[in-house]
Every structure is written in C-alpha cells, then in structure tokens.
Design an enzyme around this catalytic site. Sequence first.
Site, PDB file in Angstrom:
ATOM      1  N   GLN A  52      45.767 -87.127-105.788  1.00  0.00           N
ATOM      2  CA  GLN A  52      45.396 -87.518-104.368  1.00  0.00           C
ATOM      3  C   GLN A  52      45.698 -88.884-103.922  1.00  0.00           C
ATOM      4  O   GLN A  52      45.911 -89.444-102.961  1.00  0.00           O
ATOM      5  CB  GLN A  52      43.941 -87.353-104.290  1.00  0.00           C
ATOM      6  CG  GLN A  52      43.284 -85.857-104.118  1.00  0.00           C
ATOM      7  CD  GLN A  52      41.866 -85.636-103.961  1.00  0.00           C
ATOM      8  OE1 GLN A  52      41.346 -85.645-104.869  1.00  0.00           O
ATOM      9  NE2 GLN A  52      41.555 -85.533-102.837  1.00  0.00           N
ATOM     10  N   HIS A 151      41.324 -82.166-112.511  1.00  0.00           N
ATOM     11  CA  HIS A 151      41.076 -81.941-111.130  1.00  0.00           C
ATOM     12  C   HIS A 151      42.062 -81.250-110.423  1.00  0.00           C
ATOM     13  O   HIS A 151      42.941 -81.785-109.678  1.00  0.00           O
ATOM     14  CB  HIS A 151      40.854 -83.456-110.765  1.00  0.00           C
ATOM     15  CG  HIS A 151      40.395 -83.669-109.227  1.00  0.00           C
ATOM     16  ND1 HIS A 151      38.881 -84.414-109.174  1.00  0.00           N
ATOM     17  CD2 HIS A 151      40.570 -83.253-108.143  1.00  0.00           C
ATOM     18  CE1 HIS A 151      38.764 -84.193-107.934  1.00  0.00           C
ATOM     19  NE2 HIS A 151      39.450 -83.548-107.114  1.00  0.00           N
ATOM     20  N   ASN A 196      36.844 -80.488-112.954  1.00  0.00           N
ATOM     21  CA  ASN A 196      35.896 -80.659-111.520  1.00  0.00           C
ATOM     22  C   ASN A 196      35.829 -79.375-111.030  1.00  0.00           C
ATOM     23  O   ASN A 196      36.637 -78.677-110.839  1.00  0.00           O
ATOM     24  CB  ASN A 196      36.950 -81.557-110.834  1.00  0.00           C
ATOM     25  CG  ASN A 196      36.649 -82.161-109.752  1.00  0.00           C
ATOM     26  OD1 ASN A 196      35.427 -82.856-109.515  1.00  0.00           O
ATOM     27  ND2 ASN A 196      37.144 -81.811-108.400  1.00  0.00           N
ATOM     28  N   GLU A 197      34.722 -79.110-110.400  1.00  0.00           N
ATOM     29  CA  GLU A 197      34.517 -78.262-109.438  1.00  0.00           C
ATOM     30  C   GLU A 197      34.972 -76.813-109.756  1.00  0.00           C
ATOM     31  O   GLU A 197      35.916 -76.109-109.368  1.00  0.00           O
ATOM     32  CB  GLU A 197      35.096 -78.316-108.022  1.00  0.00           C
ATOM     33  CG  GLU A 197      34.552 -79.784-107.261  1.00  0.00           C
ATOM     34  CD  GLU A 197      34.974 -79.717-105.792  1.00  0.00           C
ATOM     35  OE1 GLU A 197      35.868 -79.155-105.567  1.00  0.00           O
ATOM     36  OE2 GLU A 197      34.413 -80.796-105.159  1.00  0.00           O
ATOM     37  N   TYR A 340      28.476 -82.215-100.427  1.00  0.00           N
ATOM     38  CA  TYR A 340      28.989 -82.645 -99.095  1.00  0.00           C
ATOM     39  C   TYR A 340      27.914 -81.935 -98.102  1.00  0.00           C
ATOM     40  O   TYR A 340      27.601 -82.609 -96.982  1.00  0.00           O
ATOM     41  CB  TYR A 340      30.191 -82.381 -98.637  1.00  0.00           C
ATOM     42  CG  TYR A 340      31.341 -83.108 -99.548  1.00  0.00           C
ATOM     43  CD1 TYR A 340      31.547 -84.330 -99.204  1.00  0.00           C
ATOM     44  CD2 TYR A 340      31.820 -82.487-100.759  1.00  0.00           C
ATOM     45  CE1 TYR A 340      32.354 -85.079 -99.843  1.00  0.00           C
ATOM     46  CE2 TYR A 340      32.574 -83.168-101.492  1.00  0.00           C
ATOM     47  CZ  TYR A 340      32.963 -84.600-101.147  1.00  0.00           C
ATOM     48  OH  TYR A 340      33.658 -85.485-101.734  1.00  0.00           O
ATOM     49  N   GLU A 404      30.718 -87.054-106.328  1.00  0.00           N
ATOM     50  CA  GLU A 404      31.478 -86.922-105.101  1.00  0.00           C
ATOM     51  C   GLU A 404      30.246 -86.461-104.047  1.00  0.00           C
ATOM     52  O   GLU A 404      29.536 -85.760-103.979  1.00  0.00           O
ATOM     53  CB  GLU A 404      32.519 -85.885-104.917  1.00  0.00           C
ATOM     54  CG  GLU A 404      33.761 -86.099-105.697  1.00  0.00           C
ATOM     55  CD  GLU A 404      34.789 -85.156-105.122  1.00  0.00           C
ATOM     56  OE1 GLU A 404      34.633 -84.415-104.295  1.00  0.00           O
ATOM     57  OE2 GLU A 404      35.828 -85.000-105.948  1.00  0.00           O
ATOM     58  N   TRP A 447      32.680 -90.485-102.372  1.00  0.00           N
ATOM     59  CA  TRP A 447      34.002 -89.889-102.320  1.00  0.00           C
ATOM     60  C   TRP A 447      34.345 -90.513-100.860  1.00  0.00           C
ATOM     61  O   TRP A 447      33.642 -90.117 -99.805  1.00  0.00           O
ATOM     62  CB  TRP A 447      33.996 -88.522-102.412  1.00  0.00           C
ATOM     63  CG  TRP A 447      35.595 -87.942-102.092  1.00  0.00           C
ATOM     64  CD1 TRP A 447      35.953 -87.693-100.978  1.00  0.00           C
ATOM     65  CD2 TRP A 447      36.363 -87.925-103.209  1.00  0.00           C
ATOM     66  NE1 TRP A 447      37.411 -87.300-101.465  1.00  0.00           N
ATOM     67  CE2 TRP A 447      37.456 -87.458-102.778  1.00  0.00           C
ATOM     68  CE3 TRP A 447      36.246 -87.969-104.896  1.00  0.00           C
ATOM     69  CZ2 TRP A 447      38.572 -87.222-103.439  1.00  0.00           C
ATOM     70  CZ3 TRP A 447      37.178 -88.106-105.553  1.00  0.00           C
ATOM     71  CH2 TRP A 447      38.608 -87.296-104.856  1.00  0.00           C
TER      72      TRP A 447
END
Length: 503
Positions: A52, A151, A196-197, A340, A404, A447
């Site tokens: 990113q 990630h 990650n996730e 989120y 995040e 994040w």
Amino acid sequence: MMMLQNLQSNFSFLVLIFSIQLLLVIVFCVDNYSRGDFPPGFVFGAGTSAYQVEGAAFEDGRTPSIWDTFAHAGFSGGANGDIACDVYHKYKDDVQLMVDTGLEAYKFSISWSRLIPGGRGPVNPKGLQFYNNYIDELISHGIQPHVTLFHSDLPQALEDEYGGWLSRKIVKDFTAYAEVCFKEFGDRVMYWTTINEANIYAIGGYDYGFTPPGRCSLPFVVNCSRGNSSTEPYMVVHNTLLAHSSAMELYRRNFKSTQRGFVGFNIYGMWFVPYSNATVDVIAAQRANEFYIGWIMNPFVFGDYPSIMKKAAGARIPTFTTYEAKLVKGSVDFIGLNHYITVSVKDRPSSIEKHSRDFGADMAAEVSLEALAADQYPVMPSGLYELLEYLKEAYGNLPIYIQENGQKTLRNGTLNDTSRIEYLHAYIGSVLDAVRNGSNTRGYFAWSFLDGLELLGGYVPSYGFYYVDLDDNELRRYPKLSAYWYANLLKGKEVQFSKLRTN
Ligand SMILES: *[C@@H]1O[C@H](CO)[C@@H](O)[C@H](O)[C@H]1NC(C)=O
Ligand SMILES: *[C@@H]1O[C@H](CO)[C@@H](O)[C@H](O)[C@H]1NC(C)=O
Ligand SMILES: *[C@@H]1O[C@H](CO)[C@@H](O)[C@H](O)[C@H]1NC(C)=O
Ligand SMILES: *[C@@H]1O[C@H](CO)[C@@H](O)[C@H](O)[C@H]1NC(C)=O
Ligand SMILES: *[C@@H]1O[C@H](CO)[C@@H](O)[C@H](O)[C@H]1NC(C)=O
Ligand SMILES: *[C@@H]1O[C@H](CO)[C@@H](O)[C@H](O)[C@H]1NC(C)=O
Ligand SMILES: *[C@@H]1O[C@H](CO)[C@@H](O)[C@H](O)[C@H]1NC(C)=O
C-alpha cells in the site's frame, strides 16, 4: 483525476489557511479522557502495509505479488502500488513524521517477495538491507516496530506454482519465510503478526473474488474465471491457521527464550447486530459473529471450528487431525483486531443445495454491506466495545491489539478532516471503556499513517493522518488536522475535540 486537479488548484490556499488556522487552534479543551487514563504498557501507534505504501515494486530484486497482479488487472480501483507513497526511498522522512505525531509504535508489513523473491529459497540482500534500515530507523527514534508477515501480498511465484494458500505446501514455505524474519529482525522486533485478516482474505479472495487472488465460482461481485466458492474459503483459512501455528511452534522452539517476543494472528472483526428484535434475527447476528470471529478464535482457544460452522459446511470445511488441533490450540500470544464497522444482520435461510453453498449461504444470514461502500463509516463505537466484550467473554480474554481502526474519507477532500477526529475520538474512548471493564486490550493502531493504495478503491478513499500528493514528483506529505489531534492525545495533553477553536 478530476478530483485531484480540483484539489491541486486549491492546495496552496488550503495549506495557507491550514497553517494560519493551526496557530490559532492550539487551545486544548477538556474532554473525558486522556493518554494517561490508559494502563501502563498500553501502546498507541498507526500502521500501513507494504504494497500500500512502499512502491519500488520492480526495484532491487523485488518480484510481483498476487496483489501486484490483481491491481495490474484493473481491480484496486484501476490503480496500483508500483510507486505508491515511495516509502522504500522516503522511510527516513516518514519516521520523522511519526516522531512528530507522537507515535509510540508503528505497524507495517514485510513484502515477502522483496525479501525472498522466489517465495522460497535465497534471501534478497537488498530487501534484507531495506528492512534492517527501516527497523533501525524506528528503533533509534524510540518507536516500537510491530511487524506483519503476510498482508494480502503472496509472492506470485507461489500462487503460480501450487495455488498459494490453497495448498498445504504453503505451510512449509511460510514457516521458512517467518524463520528468516525472526532470525534477521527478531533481535529488534518483539511483536509479530503472522497473517492479516485471514477471514477476509479467504472470503474476499476465494468466495466473492473481489480481493487478491480474485477466485470465485459464484458471480457475486465479479465474474471469476476460476475458483470454488463452496470449498476454497474454508481450505484457505485452514491453511493460514496451520501455517501460523507452524511458525509459532518454530518461534517458541528456537527464538522465544532469547528474543522474548510475541506472535499473534489478525482477524477482521465487523460487529454484527440483529436487524430487528425478531428472535431469528437475534440468532442470525450471533451466528454471523461465530462465522466471522469464531472461525478463527475457536480453533485457537478450543482446537476446532465452531460446531455451527461444521454442521453448516459439512465435508466442505476441513477437519483438524489430533496433531493439528494440538498445534493450533493455544498458538497465539495475542489477537490483532481490525475493526471499522457495525453491521446489521437478517436471518436468511439458504435455498441453495448444501454441497454448492458458499460461506455466506452457510451462514444463512443477510449482511448489509452498505456501510462498507459508503464514503464515510458511520460512527458506532459501541460496536467495538461489544466486540471486545465478546472476545473477553467467549474466548478467555486473550491479549488484544487493535491493529486497524479508522475513518474513511474521500481523498479529494480537505485536510480539515474533522470526521476522522470524531471517529477516532469515539472509538479510542470505547477501547478505554472496554479496558476499564476488564478487556485485555494492550494497544491501539490507527489506520492509517499515510494515505496509501487501498485494496478496495485504490487511491480514491483515504484513511491517513497524512495526505500524500500523488501529482507531486516529490510525493510530499501534508498533515491533516487528525495528525495534530492524535499528536496531542499521544503527547499526553487533553484530547482536543469538537470544541476546537478555529478563530
Ligand atoms: C457476470 O456475468 C453475467 C453473465 O454474463 C452478467 O449477467 C453479470 O452482470 C455479470 N456480473 C458482474 C458483476 O459483472
Ligand atoms: C467445488 O468443489 C466441490 C468439492 O470438490 C465440488 O463438489 C463442486 O462441484 C465444486 N464446485 C465448483 C463450482 O467447481
Ligand atoms: C429492540 O427492542 C428495544 C426495546 O424495546 C428497542 O429499544 C430497540 O430499538 C429494538 N431494536 C430493533 C433493532 O428494533
Ligand atoms: C470530492 O468528490 C466527490 C465526488 O466526486 C464530491 O461529491 C465532493 O464534493 C468532492 N469534495 C471536495 C472537497 O472536493
Ligand atoms: C473544519 O471543518 C469543521 C466541520 O466541518 C468546520 O466547523 C470548521 O470551520 C472547518 N475549519 C476550517 C478552517 O475550514
Ligand atoms: C466519554 O463520553 C462519552 C459520551 O458522553 C461516553 O459514551 C463514554 O463512555 C465516555 N468515555 C469515557 C472513557 O469516560
Ligand atoms: C463488564 O464485564 C462484566 C464481566 O465480564 C460483564 O458481565 C458486564 O456485562 C460488563 N459490563 C458492560 C457494561 O459491558
């Protein structure tokens, strides 16, 4: 493009206004919490991930990852990370910005294909040098590095060779990659997150097909040319759990006694609430939480998938052998949580035949993803509080790092990002509430540090404390109001919030 041009023409004006405003703004108003209210050892930071922000995608021996391939096929909003924020060359300046922002810790990920371009085999000396320099720069400025190994950016070489996370072969290659990282960086890095996730990596990449590697068999969001939405998401999560626990076993055996670090696993945790008070919806929301959270937490805490998932997916969800169950159970020092949004859930029994159902049909619930697609997230801090309570009550109160959390805004917007401040203020407050009620949450990472390439939407949405001007050859960074707000919080002054004086 048009949006950015608009922004550009207004930019110097904005900067001017902003600087003047800042001179006037520094009036700190009393709010209901401050940095000092958090327990000793609690750490605050911000994060990014390799693809990113790093850029230098073809430099110094790095090879493509599945995310490069996905972006170049037009998916991440037509954008890619070839240059991104060029952190590869600008990390020293960025560490200085982190210092200005008062960050105590920084979460970033290592690009596997930069460190080991073939996915396995020889280490790339230039990649090694880069991460050594980066980590040294952080440490010398007193910033604790928290490092993620995977990630969404699997070396394309391994995807091509054996299907990446679909194959058991990944366990050996991931463990070897982790070993290189522990051995080379573990003298300075104490906090490792393996994956990650994992849940969203599996759902997005193998059920719906809208994230790398973009596989699916049901045309939900994109029309995939290959994949199997009924089986692959389950296989992928299974292999991430095995790969993680293999790396953890290695760490405990060979590194823990000398390095004394911690190894965790990251979950994307939406919080699901019932759409109505009807019993079926209340149960559907509980079921959705088991599917998204229990899928990962149950194996770590109890050594098996939730029985409701095994029942729904039948033979499509892999079975842990006794050996594997033992390896996976207890194999985390902490859980990394990305949160989120809170999402409402309706009961929706599936009419699809059991053998061809996907994860969503197995869950038998309709999840409204409107909040995900919105330009900004609704501010519902109670969702994070409830999620932390749930993790505490259902899964034995393991240490948690919020890795995040943050507000999305349009990148073309203003540096005066009061909606981000409002969001962060509310969510950090709910973390404090949860900690006060016994949650074992040990840290919070906003994040994101910079506006980088987002998996969904490329450079259109933004989450950063710093705007990066992509039309400027220097890719200059500009602090948003939220950066000043966060700095004030972290440097121990009272939280500056809605009572901001602007004149
Ligand atoms: C997928 O393909 C079908 C048939 O060609 C089409 O009707 C549908 O709109 C496509 N879906 C997407 C999301 O592109
Ligand atoms: C997915 O795999 C299962 C099990 O191998 C198989 O029964 C099913 O037909 C496959 N579905 C598709 C769409 O290929
Ligand atoms: C459920 O019932 C409570 C109490 O009557 C009410 O406050 C709440 O708004 C209802 N929730 C929904 C989703 O309808
Ligand atoms: C950003 O772009 C959106 C959509 O094009 C537009 O509605 C909005 O007004 C723009 N915002 C600014 C600050 O230019
Ligand atoms: C920043 O935004 C807030 C809320 O939209 C507004 O009240 C304030 O006047 C803005 N400040 C500046 C300098 O534009
Ligand atoms: C701060 O105030 C908000 C709103 O008044 C409240 O919901 C929250 O629980 C408070 N947080 C703390 C940590 O006191
Ligand atoms: C606080 O924690 C206790 C014990 O886990 C729990 O029973 C209670 O519901 C929590 N309180 C709130 C307000 O969440």
